[in-house]
Design a protein around this motif. Structure first.
Motif, PDB file in Angstrom:
ATOM      1  N   PHE A  81       2.726  12.260  -3.137  1.00 28.80           N
ATOM      2  CA  PHE A  81       2.461  12.472  -1.713  1.00 28.80           C
ATOM      3  C   PHE A  81       2.996  11.307  -0.885  1.00 28.80           C
ATOM      4  CE2 PHE A  81      -0.991  10.161  -3.598  1.00 28.80           C
ATOM      5  CZ  PHE A  81      -1.280   9.165  -2.687  1.00 28.80           C
ATOM      6  N   ALA A  82       3.349  11.606   0.347  1.00 32.44           N
ATOM      7  CA  ALA A  82       3.756  10.571   1.298  1.00 32.44           C
ATOM      8  C   ALA A  82       2.523  10.147   2.082  1.00 32.44           C
ATOM      9  CB  ALA A  82       4.830  11.111   2.232  1.00 32.44           C
ATOM     10  N   PRO A  83       2.047   8.920   1.916  1.00 32.57           N
ATOM     11  CA  PRO A  83       0.834   8.485   2.618  1.00 32.57           C
ATOM     12  C   PRO A  83       0.952   8.628   4.133  1.00 32.57           C
ATOM     13  CG  PRO A  83       1.392   6.936   0.893  1.00 32.57           C
ATOM     14  CD  PRO A  83       2.555   7.882   1.008  1.00 32.57           C
ATOM     15  N   THR A  84      -0.124   9.070   4.753  1.00 30.32           N
ATOM     16  CA  THR A  84      -0.142   9.296   6.192  1.00 30.32           C
ATOM     17  C   THR A  84      -0.332   7.987   6.960  1.00 30.32           C
ATOM     18  OG1 THR A  84      -2.509   9.733   6.054  1.00 30.32           O
ATOM     19  CG2 THR A  84      -1.043  11.633   5.969  1.00 30.32           C
ATOM     20  N   LYS A  85       0.009   8.024   8.248  1.00 31.34           N
ATOM     21  CA  LYS A  85      -0.182   6.849   9.106  1.00 31.34           C
ATOM     22  C   LYS A  85      -1.648   6.442   9.113  1.00 31.34           C
ATOM     23  CE  LYS A  85       0.758   5.143  13.780  1.00 31.34           C
ATOM     24  NZ  LYS A  85       1.312   5.488  15.120  1.00 31.34           N
ATOM     25  N   ASN A  86      -2.527   7.430   9.232  1.00 26.61           N
ATOM     26  CA  ASN A  86      -3.969   7.185   9.162  1.00 26.61           C
ATOM     27  C   ASN A  86      -4.368   7.190   7.684  1.00 26.61           C
ATOM     28  OD1 ASN A  86      -6.746   7.235   9.169  1.00 26.61           O
ATOM     29  ND2 ASN A  86      -6.922   8.729  10.829  1.00 26.61           N
ATOM     30  N   ILE A  87      -4.547   6.031   7.109  1.00 27.55           N
ATOM     31  CA  ILE A  87      -4.790   5.921   5.676  1.00 27.55           C
ATOM     32  C   ILE A  87      -6.110   6.556   5.263  1.00 27.55           C
ATOM     33  CG2 ILE A  87      -5.968   3.690   5.711  1.00 27.55           C
ATOM     34  CD1 ILE A  87      -3.316   4.949   3.153  1.00 27.55           C
ATOM     35  N   ASP A  88      -7.058   6.697   6.201  1.00 31.98           N
ATOM     36  CA  ASP A  88      -8.339   7.323   5.878  1.00 31.98           C
ATOM     37  C   ASP A  88      -8.145   8.740   5.351  1.00 31.98           C
ATOM     38  OD1 ASP A  88      -9.578   5.059   6.711  1.00 31.98           O
ATOM     39  OD2 ASP A  88     -10.340   5.881   8.595  1.00 31.98           O
ATOM     40  N   ARG A  89      -7.115   9.430   5.857  1.00 27.28           N
ATOM     41  CA  ARG A  89      -6.879  10.811   5.418  1.00 27.28           C
ATOM     42  C   ARG A  89      -6.448  10.863   3.959  1.00 27.28           C
ATOM     43  NH1 ARG A  89      -3.535  13.048  10.702  1.00 27.28           N
ATOM     44  NH2 ARG A  89      -5.318  13.139  12.132  1.00 27.28           N
ATOM     45  N   GLU A  91      -7.089   8.519   1.711  1.00 30.19           N
ATOM     46  CA  GLU A  91      -8.231   8.096   0.901  1.00 30.19           C
ATOM     47  C   GLU A  91      -9.200   9.258   0.696  1.00 30.19           C
ATOM     48  OE1 GLU A  91      -9.684   4.737   3.044  1.00 30.19           O
ATOM     49  OE2 GLU A  91      -8.140   3.376   2.277  1.00 30.19           O
ATOM     50  N   TRP A  92      -9.386  10.072   1.730  1.00 31.68           N
ATOM     51  CA  TRP A  92     -10.220  11.273   1.623  1.00 31.68           C
ATOM     52  C   TRP A  92      -9.633  12.222   0.589  1.00 31.68           C
ATOM     53  CZ3 TRP A  92      -8.768  16.352   2.657  1.00 31.68           C
ATOM     54  CH2 TRP A  92      -9.809  17.296   2.676  1.00 31.68           C
ATOM     55  N   PHE A  93      -8.320  12.445   0.652  1.00 31.27           N
ATOM     56  CA  PHE A  93      -7.674  13.322  -0.323  1.00 31.27           C
ATOM     57  C   PHE A  93      -7.848  12.797  -1.738  1.00 31.27           C
ATOM     58  CE2 PHE A  93      -3.704  13.128  -2.837  1.00 31.27           C
ATOM     59  CZ  PHE A  93      -3.834  14.360  -3.469  1.00 31.27           C
ATOM     60  N   ALA A  94      -7.616  11.506  -1.936  1.00 35.47           N
ATOM     61  CA  ALA A  94      -7.715  10.920  -3.275  1.00 35.47           C
ATOM     62  C   ALA A  94      -9.122  11.094  -3.849  1.00 35.47           C
ATOM     63  CB  ALA A  94      -7.339   9.445  -3.234  1.00 35.47           C
ATOM     64  N   GLU A  95     -10.113  10.912  -3.000  1.00 37.37           N
ATOM     65  CA  GLU A  95     -11.503  11.087  -3.432  1.00 37.37           C
ATOM     66  C   GLU A  95     -11.771  12.522  -3.864  1.00 37.37           C
ATOM     67  OE1 GLU A  95     -15.608   9.682  -1.497  1.00 37.37           O
ATOM     68  OE2 GLU A  95     -14.692  11.356  -0.402  1.00 37.37           O
ATOM     69  N   ILE A 123      -7.674   2.067  -2.788  1.00 35.19           N
ATOM     70  CA  ILE A 123      -7.672   3.448  -3.267  1.00 35.19           C
ATOM     71  C   ILE A 123      -8.228   3.527  -4.677  1.00 35.19           C
ATOM     72  CG2 ILE A 123      -6.206   5.427  -3.852  1.00 35.19           C
ATOM     73  CD1 ILE A 123      -4.400   4.678  -1.552  1.00 35.19           C
ATOM     74  N   GLU A 124      -7.924   2.543  -5.507  1.00 38.10           N
ATOM     75  CA  GLU A 124      -8.446   2.529  -6.876  1.00 38.10           C
ATOM     76  C   GLU A 124      -9.973   2.509  -6.870  1.00 38.10           C
ATOM     77  OE1 GLU A 124      -6.469  -0.816  -8.509  1.00 38.10           O
ATOM     78  OE2 GLU A 124      -4.666   0.316  -9.070  1.00 38.10           O
ATOM     79  N   LYS A 125     -10.586   1.750  -5.957  1.00 37.92           N
ATOM     80  CA  LYS A 125     -12.044   1.726  -5.854  1.00 37.92           C
ATOM     81  C   LYS A 125     -12.589   3.105  -5.486  1.00 37.92           C
ATOM     82  CE  LYS A 125     -12.826  -3.156  -4.711  1.00 37.92           C
ATOM     83  NZ  LYS A 125     -13.391  -4.100  -3.715  1.00 37.92           N
ATOM     84  N   ILE A 126     -11.866   3.802  -4.611  1.00 38.31           N
ATOM     85  CA  ILE A 126     -12.280   5.153  -4.223  1.00 38.31           C
ATOM     86  C   ILE A 126     -12.187   6.095  -5.414  1.00 38.31           C
ATOM     87  CG2 ILE A 126     -11.614   7.137  -2.804  1.00 38.31           C
ATOM     88  CD1 ILE A 126     -10.842   5.072  -0.621  1.00 38.31           C
ATOM     89  N   THR A 220      -4.342  17.839   3.627  1.00 39.83           N
ATOM     90  CA  THR A 220      -4.859  19.188   3.397  1.00 39.83           C
ATOM     91  C   THR A 220      -3.981  19.936   2.412  1.00 39.83           C
ATOM     92  OG1 THR A 220      -5.617  19.199   5.706  1.00 39.83           O
ATOM     93  CG2 THR A 220      -5.670  21.293   4.520  1.00 39.83           C
ATOM     94  N   ALA A 221      -2.669  19.823   2.591  1.00 41.54           N
ATOM     95  CA  ALA A 221      -1.725  20.475   1.680  1.00 41.54           C
ATOM     96  C   ALA A 221      -1.887  19.947   0.259  1.00 41.54           C
ATOM     97  CB  ALA A 221      -0.302  20.259   2.173  1.00 41.54           C
ATOM     98  N   ALA A 222      -2.033  18.632   0.132  1.00 41.89           N
ATOM     99  CA  ALA A 222      -2.165  18.032  -1.195  1.00 41.89           C
ATOM    100  C   ALA A 222      -3.435  18.516  -1.892  1.00 41.89           C
ATOM    101  CB  ALA A 222      -2.160  16.511  -1.079  1.00 41.89           C
ATOM    102  N   LEU A 223      -4.534  18.568  -1.151  1.00 43.00           N
ATOM    103  CA  LEU A 223      -5.788  19.015  -1.751  1.00 43.00           C
ATOM    104  C   LEU A 223      -5.743  20.514  -2.056  1.00 43.00           C
ATOM    105  CD1 LEU A 223      -8.530  17.969  -2.670  1.00 43.00           C
ATOM    106  CD2 LEU A 223      -9.456  18.678  -0.452  1.00 43.00           C
TER     107      LEU A 223
END
Length: 234
Positions: A81-89, A91-95, A123-126, A220-223
């Motif tokens: 995946f290409a990480p988004t500008k808003n990293i929170d998104r 991190e949510w996907f990774a979780e 991200i590893e902590k998540i 959303t696409a990744a999940l």
């Protein structure tokens, strides 16, 4: 399973809990010497252990038994995946993808990427937290971020898909994926892959797919792709 799970990646060679886990165990949960706790190394095993030394900085345990936990799915799933500008998104996907079940996450740098780097440690902590919360014993692999052009030329033994939004003939993920196969799925940045990137991916064996009629955000696409593969394997 009703015990708190503690992450101890080196438990076979080091019977001392990592400091962060020790503090949670002793200071927060108030565990004491003689109490039994549940550990995982993130490599597919749980360990029942007894606390020998209840110190929030040096918590020593004795492993009583080893329990191998099957992964829960009979295929390998890798999401690039290409990480988004808003990293929170992301991190949510990774979780959430860890909770569902993903073997490997591969951040990629694309032509339209707005984020050029990520903080892997965060991200590893998540991933660790999501693994424990979902009662899994397998920690997904998190790769270093590399360029799209370099990534698509790497070897992968399984089906390879690229999800993009260009108007061209594409199979749905349901039509393209063969149940039980290992799979790698490319998910682009907020501005989508460039046409040149799609062409390069196809030349390297990636099949274009559709994830539905709606235009989805990257996370959303990744999940959706992750969940679809699990549903198609039921």
């Amino acid at each position: 399973m009703d015990k708190t799970i503690f992450f101890t990646p080196d438990i076979l060679s080091n019977v001392e809990l990592p400091v962060e886990e020790a503090q949670h165990c002793i200071k927060v949960l108030r565990k004491k010497e003689g109490d039994e706790i549940l550990l995982t190394d993130g490599k597919g095993f749980f360990y029942d252990a007894e606390i020998i030394q209840a110190n929030p900085k040096h918590c020593i345990v004795n492993v009583l038994r080893t329990i191998e936990q099957p992964k829960g799915w009979n295929f390998n799933l890798q999401i690039a995946f290409a990480p988004t500008k808003n990293i929170d998104r992301i991190e949510w996907f990774a979780e959430k993808a860890t909770e569902i079940g993903t073997d490997r996450f591969s951040p990629i740098l694309c032509q339209h990427s707005e984020r050029k780097e990520i903080k892997a440690q965060r991200i590893e902590k998540i991933l660790v937290s999501a693994m424990k919360q979902s009662e899994k014993a397998l920690l997904p692999q998190l790769d270093e971020m590399i360029s799209f052009s370099r990534f698509v030329t790497q070897e992968f033994d399984g089906q390879k898909f690229i999800a993009h939004c260009y108007l061209q003939e594409k199979l749905s993920i349901k039509e393209a994926y063969k149940k039980g196969d290992d799979v790698l799925i490319l998910i682009g940045p907020e501005g989508d892959f460039s046409e040149e990137e799609v062409e390069l991916a196809v030349k390297n064996g990636f099949q274009p797919i559709s994830l539905g009629q709606s235009r989805l955000r990257t996370e959303t696409a990744a999940l959706a792709a992750c969940h679809a593969i699990h549903v198609l394997n039921w």
